[in-house]
Design a protein around this motif. Structure first.
Motif, PDB file in Angstrom:
ATOM      1  N   TYR A  35      12.752  -1.867  -9.400  1.00 15.61           N
ATOM      2  CA  TYR A  35      11.835  -1.953 -10.530  1.00 15.61           C
ATOM      3  C   TYR A  35      10.838  -0.797 -10.447  1.00 15.61           C
ATOM      4  O   TYR A  35      10.445  -0.374  -9.347  1.00 15.61           O
ATOM      5  N   PRO A  43       6.190  -4.641 -13.891  1.00 14.19           N
ATOM      6  CA  PRO A  43       7.398  -3.943 -13.425  1.00 14.19           C
ATOM      7  C   PRO A  43       8.487  -3.920 -14.492  1.00 14.19           C
ATOM      8  O   PRO A  43       8.637  -4.879 -15.255  1.00 14.19           O
ATOM      9  N   PHE A 104      10.152  -9.465  -3.140  1.00  9.28           N
ATOM     10  CA  PHE A 104       9.826  -8.060  -3.331  1.00  9.28           C
ATOM     11  C   PHE A 104       9.300  -7.415  -2.070  1.00  9.28           C
ATOM     12  O   PHE A 104       8.600  -8.051  -1.268  1.00  9.28           O
TER      13      PHE A 104
ATOM     14  N   TYR B  32      14.922 -18.996 -16.790  1.00  7.36           N
ATOM     15  CA  TYR B  32      14.283 -19.217 -15.502  1.00  7.36           C
ATOM     16  C   TYR B  32      12.925 -18.519 -15.605  1.00  7.36           C
ATOM     17  O   TYR B  32      12.831 -17.395 -16.083  1.00  7.36           O
ATOM     18  N   PHE B  34       9.048 -17.497 -13.799  1.00  5.67           N
ATOM     19  CA  PHE B  34       8.436 -17.188 -12.521  1.00  5.67           C
ATOM     20  C   PHE B  34       6.985 -16.738 -12.716  1.00  5.67           C
ATOM     21  O   PHE B  34       6.637 -16.151 -13.747  1.00  5.67           O
ATOM     22  N   TYR B  36       4.353 -14.405 -10.338  1.00 10.14           N
ATOM     23  CA  TYR B  36       4.154 -13.591  -9.148  1.00 10.14           C
ATOM     24  C   TYR B  36       2.688 -13.176  -9.074  1.00 10.14           C
ATOM     25  O   TYR B  36       2.012 -13.010 -10.095  1.00 10.14           O
ATOM     26  N   LEU B  44       4.905  -7.625  -4.911  1.00  9.33           N
ATOM     27  CA  LEU B  44       4.781  -8.901  -5.600  1.00  9.33           C
ATOM     28  C   LEU B  44       5.148 -10.054  -4.670  1.00  9.33           C
ATOM     29  O   LEU B  44       6.131  -9.976  -3.941  1.00  9.33           O
ATOM     30  N   LEU B  46       6.041 -14.176  -4.737  1.00  7.71           N
ATOM     31  CA  LEU B  46       6.409 -15.277  -5.615  1.00  7.71           C
ATOM     32  C   LEU B  46       5.468 -16.454  -5.408  1.00  7.71           C
ATOM     33  O   LEU B  46       5.320 -16.952  -4.298  1.00  7.71           O
ATOM     34  N   LYS B  49       8.370 -21.029  -9.280  1.00  2.00           N
ATOM     35  CA  LYS B  49       9.449 -20.755 -10.224  1.00  2.00           C
ATOM     36  C   LYS B  49       9.939 -22.050 -10.845  1.00  2.00           C
ATOM     37  O   LYS B  49       9.877 -23.128 -10.239  1.00  2.00           O
ATOM     38  N   THR B  51      13.472 -23.402 -12.595  1.00  2.00           N
ATOM     39  CA  THR B  51      14.868 -23.105 -12.904  1.00  2.00           C
ATOM     40  C   THR B  51      15.445 -24.253 -13.726  1.00  2.00           C
ATOM     41  O   THR B  51      15.818 -24.085 -14.876  1.00  2.00           O
ATOM     42  N   PHE B  90       1.513 -11.935 -12.618  1.00  2.00           N
ATOM     43  CA  PHE B  90       2.579 -11.591 -13.548  1.00  2.00           C
ATOM     44  C   PHE B  90       3.476 -12.792 -13.797  1.00  2.00           C
ATOM     45  O   PHE B  90       3.944 -13.437 -12.862  1.00  2.00           O
ATOM     46  N   ARG B  94      13.828 -14.779 -16.694  1.00  2.00           N
ATOM     47  CA  ARG B  94      15.211 -14.324 -16.547  1.00  2.00           C
ATOM     48  C   ARG B  94      16.078 -15.322 -17.291  1.00  2.00           C
ATOM     49  O   ARG B  94      15.997 -16.520 -17.053  1.00  2.00           O
ATOM     50  N   LEU B 101      14.869  -9.444 -14.240  1.00  2.00           N
ATOM     51  CA  LEU B 101      13.609 -10.103 -14.528  1.00  2.00           C
ATOM     52  C   LEU B 101      12.845  -9.271 -15.557  1.00  2.00           C
ATOM     53  O   LEU B 101      12.761  -8.051 -15.416  1.00  2.00           O
ATOM     54  N   PHE B 103       9.133  -8.843 -17.058  1.00  2.00           N
ATOM     55  CA  PHE B 103       7.761  -9.181 -16.718  1.00  2.00           C
ATOM     56  C   PHE B 103       6.828  -9.030 -17.903  1.00  2.00           C
ATOM     57  O   PHE B 103       7.048  -8.199 -18.790  1.00  2.00           O
ATOM     58  N   GLY B 104       5.755  -9.813 -17.865  1.00  2.00           N
ATOM     59  CA  GLY B 104       4.654  -9.580 -18.773  1.00  2.00           C
ATOM     60  C   GLY B 104       3.807  -8.423 -18.270  1.00  2.00           C
ATOM     61  O   GLY B 104       4.080  -7.845 -17.211  1.00  2.00           O
TER      62      GLY B 104
END
Lengths: 113, 113
Positions: A35, A43, A104, B32, B34, B36, B44, B46, B49, B51, B90, B94, B101, B103-104
């Motif tokens: 990423y 990212p 990560f 899914y 997440f 971070y 990052l 985690l 999450k 799922t 973040f 997914r 992934l 991300f925002g």
């Protein structure tokens, strides 16, 4: 157990040069993703590799390439560097890349002058 | 296509107050989701999450998030903020069968003593 490791930590290059970034996944993880995180943004997905095969590619130019080795480590290569390539490059590993969450590394900070 | 919107690029709360970080997603298939956290000059980590299964997900450091399909939201909360919670957060999505992934743009959380 060691987490995801990346090298080098920091790197300074000039425009037009080439760079290689390295990543070692968590032991037992077979999937590696790359990423790019530009300052102030989230990212952006570049590549995913699983079992040495490219499984996915993001919206990045052909100057970006990657590969995964038999030990599941990975390299990200960027040719003809541009100022806009300056970013934090993050590597993430997962068991099988199916989306259950990635771990990560600390990232490589690339500065292009 | 999948996307994430994080409302509020900066959020400030007093120590001991409720933390609420907002995330809305778009996905054409079951997602899914997440959260971070990123501390300065680090990669990052985690937090939690979603799922499948229970829609209220508990994570590390006292954080939790609730998946609300009808609202396409996955907001992050913590009942009582600590100074150590100051970081960038973040949200990511997914889609099932997708290798990446998304991300925002992140929310910077500041804790006021």
């Amino acid at each position: 157990d060691a987490g995801v490791t990346q090298s080098p930590t920091h790197l300074i290059k000039t425009r037009g040069q080439h760079v290689t970034l390295r990543c070692s996944p968590i032991s037992g993880h077979k999937s590696v993703s790359w990423y790019q995180q530009v300052l102030g943004q989230g990212p952006q997905f570049i590549f995913q590799y699983y079992e040495k095969e490219e499984r996915g590619r993001g919206n990045f130019p052909d100057r970006f390439s990657a590969r995964q080795f038999p030990n599941y480590s990975s390299e990200l290569n960027v040719n003809a560097l541009l100022l806009g390539d300056s970013a934090l490059y993050l590597c993430a590993s997962s068991l099988d890349g199916t989306g259950m969450g990635e771990f990560f590394g600390p990232g490589t900070r690339l500065t292009v002058l | 296509a999948q996307s994430v919107t994080q409302l509020g690029s900066h959020v400030s709360v007093s120590e001991g107050a409720l933390v609420l970080l907002r995330c809305n997603y778009s996905s054409s298939v079951p997602p899914y989701l997440f959260w971070y956290v990123q501390y300065p000059n680090q990669g990052l980590q985690l937090l939690l999450k979603y799922t499948t299964g229970a829609t209220l997900v508990k994570g590390i450091n006292g954080f939790e998030a609730e998946f609300k399909k009808s609202e396409t939201s996955f907001h992050l909360t913590k009942p009582s903020a600590h100074m150590s919670d100051a970081a960038e957060y973040f949200c990511a999505v997914r889609s099932s069968g997708n290798e990446k992934l998304t991300f925002g743009t992140g929310t910077r959380l500041t804790i006021i003593p």
